[in-house]
Design a protein around this motif. Structure first.
Motif, short mmCIF file in Angstrom:
data_model
loop_
_atom_site.label_atom_id
_atom_site.label_comp_id
_atom_site.label_asym_id
_atom_site.label_seq_id
_atom_site.Cartn_x
_atom_site.Cartn_y
_atom_site.Cartn_z
N LEU A 155 -1.37 6.52 -3.51
CA LEU A 155 0.18 6.49 -3.53
C LEU A 155 0.78 5.28 -4.04
O LEU A 155 2.05 5.47 -4.62
N ARG A 156 0.38 4.17 -3.94
CA ARG A 156 1.23 3.05 -4.42
C ARG A 156 0.98 2.96 -6.21
O ARG A 156 1.98 2.75 -6.68
N GLU A 157 -0.12 3.60 -6.44
CA GLU A 157 -0.10 3.55 -7.81
C GLU A 157 0.62 4.59 -8.46
O GLU A 157 1.16 4.35 -9.86
N ARG A 158 1.23 5.68 -7.82
CA ARG A 158 2.16 6.43 -8.44
C ARG A 158 3.51 6.43 -7.97
O ARG A 158 4.11 7.13 -8.20
N ASN A 159 3.80 5.43 -7.15
CA ASN A 159 5.18 4.75 -6.82
C ASN A 159 5.67 6.03 -5.79
O ASN A 159 6.86 6.34 -6.14
N ILE A 337 -0.99 1.71 6.00
CA ILE A 337 0.45 2.38 5.69
C ILE A 337 1.62 1.62 5.47
O ILE A 337 2.49 1.74 4.75
N SER A 338 1.46 0.50 6.39
CA SER A 338 2.73 -0.30 6.62
C SER A 338 2.82 -1.19 5.02
O SER A 338 3.93 -1.58 4.86
N GLN A 339 1.93 -1.06 4.54
CA GLN A 339 1.94 -1.78 3.18
C GLN A 339 3.04 -1.01 2.18
O GLN A 339 3.56 -1.62 1.18
N ILE A 340 3.15 0.19 2.16
CA ILE A 340 3.88 0.88 1.37
C ILE A 340 4.83 1.73 1.97
O ILE A 340 5.80 2.50 1.41
N CYS A 341 5.02 1.54 3.42
CA CYS A 341 6.24 2.19 4.14
C CYS A 341 6.90 1.64 5.03
O CYS A 341 6.32 0.53 5.69
N LYS A 342 8.20 1.56 5.04
CA LYS A 342 9.03 0.59 5.71
C LYS A 342 9.04 0.67 7.28
O LYS A 342 9.07 -0.26 7.61
#
Length: 387
Positions: A155-159, A337-342
């Motif tokens: 998910l991070r790779e595809r922003n 998940i907290s790495q990409i979710c606020k």
């Protein structure tokens, strides 16, 4: 029987011990597809430990939409001795107002409750103003290498932006809704080997006892105040879990002593700070040593905001309970998940029987859980619509 209970029983009937999913994701995808979810498999891992991962997303047409994710795991821990169970662990069984079965509390009831809550929410709100997604894996109870961590990386790779996440871990204590986790401590493990010189115990002058050498350093480490925690976290703790030395003979000074230890650390400390302080103590004591580190997860914290307020509000409306915020307990997939979710919180049914013989969920806790999830969806959707 309620739809949530029926789906929970379907999932419990699948013996999905890590890393096996045993078809749970297919059951769930079959429910999500007709609701407009695009279901994407992201399975990962070697053939002998293949992990099943599902990313399912329903996209809103609203230009202001933000994404709410429900995260969970279909895998369960092994049942343990079957003869100790009052009923077969993978045969859903009702007794005295409880549903028994492995995964009943951790966390198949949460998954079923969220799916049913989605069905009810979308039946009333065909065009919501929020994107909704589910991140489900069969590797949370195991190594957690090819599960949620892999999905997050993709998910991070595809922003892919994520705004809110509810992890369905069993967080409640006495009744559904009395506690939610708005963060978790980090975990940092160390494996320390202190070297000495082996010898006969009657001739200590010809040897060097590593146990005697390391004890003063260990005493110092146990006495250190690593930090004082904060309003959300208790102080960081350092604990030894294993000490091993010697050959088994009583007349031999060992050549080395091995010590396993672990930090559970708050957001007041970083892994690098803790490592540096440990090495400083060991070096000051003049030890000859090797130390390997394993960072199991960084701490994360969601301060009260939109997500916390929505879940707290839903709990209050459904149960009348003023829920407690907590960061206690072990780690969860929230650390990835907290790495990409606020905003990430954990919320689910009571956890008193998780990983135990005769794991169960109280039937009276099931419908409130579904209703809380549905009301949370409604509150977040209303908030976006107003904005």
């Amino acid at each position: 029987m309620s739809p949530t209970l029926l789906l929970t029983e379907q999932l419990i009937s699948r013996p999905s011990v890590t890393p096996n999913d045993e078809g749970c994701l297919e059951i769930l995808a079959a429910r999500l597809g007709p609701l407009g979810f695009v279901c994407e498999r992201m399975d990962s891992g070697p053939d002998d430990f293949r992990v099943s991962n599902l990313w399912a997303k329903r996209t809103s047409t609203s230009a202001h939409a933000r994404t709410l994710v429900f995260a969970g795991h279909t895998d369960v821990v092994p049942s343990g001795p079957l003869e100790q169970w009052s009923s077969p662990p993978f045969t859903p069984t009702h007794r005295e107002g409880r549903l028994y079965g492995r995964g009943a509390s951790d966390m198949k009831t949460s998954i079923a409750a969220f799916v049913v809550a989605l069905e009810e929410f979308l039946a009333a709100e065909a065009n919501p103003d929020i994107h909704i997604a589910l991140l489900l894996t069969s590797d949370e109870e195991g190594p957690s290498v090819d599960g949620t961590k892999i999905v997050v990386e993709r998910l991070r790779e595809r922003n892919e932006p994520l705004e809110w996440c509810i992890v369905g871990e069993p967080t409640s204590v006495q009744k559904t809704g009395d506690m939610i986790k708005n963060g978790r401590r980090g975990t940092l493990s160390g494996k320390l080997t202190v070297r000495g010189v082996q010898g006969h115990i009657a001739y200590p002058q010809l040897a060097r006892n590593p146990i005697h050498q390391v004890v003063p350093a260990l005493a110092e480490l146990t006495a250190i105040e690593w930090d004082r925690g904060n309003a959300f976290f208790p102080p960081t703790s350092w604990q030894m879990s294993n000490i091993h030395a010697g050959t088994g003979a009583t007349n031999v000074i060992p050549g080395a002593v091995m010590i396993d230890f672990n930090f559970r650390f708050s957001t007041e400390s970083t892994a690098e700070q803790l490592k540096k302080r440990v090495h400083a103590v060991l070096d000051r004591h003049g030890l000859e040593y090797d130390l390997t580190w394993t960072l199991g997860g960084q701490p994360f914290l969601t301060t009260p905001g939109e997500l916390v307020q929505a879940v707290q509000g839903a709990i209050k409306e459904v149960t009348g309970i003023d829920t407690e915020l907590s960061t206690t307990g072990g780690t969860s997939d929230g650390r990835f998940i907290s790495q990409i979710c606020k905003q990430v919180i954990e919320f689910g049914p009571p956890n008193a029987t998780i990983h135990k013989i005769d794991e169960h969920v109280v039937l009276a806790d099931v419908e409130p859980l579904t209703n809380i999830y549905r009301r949370t969806l409604e509150l977040l959707n209303a908030g976006v619509a107003k904005a």
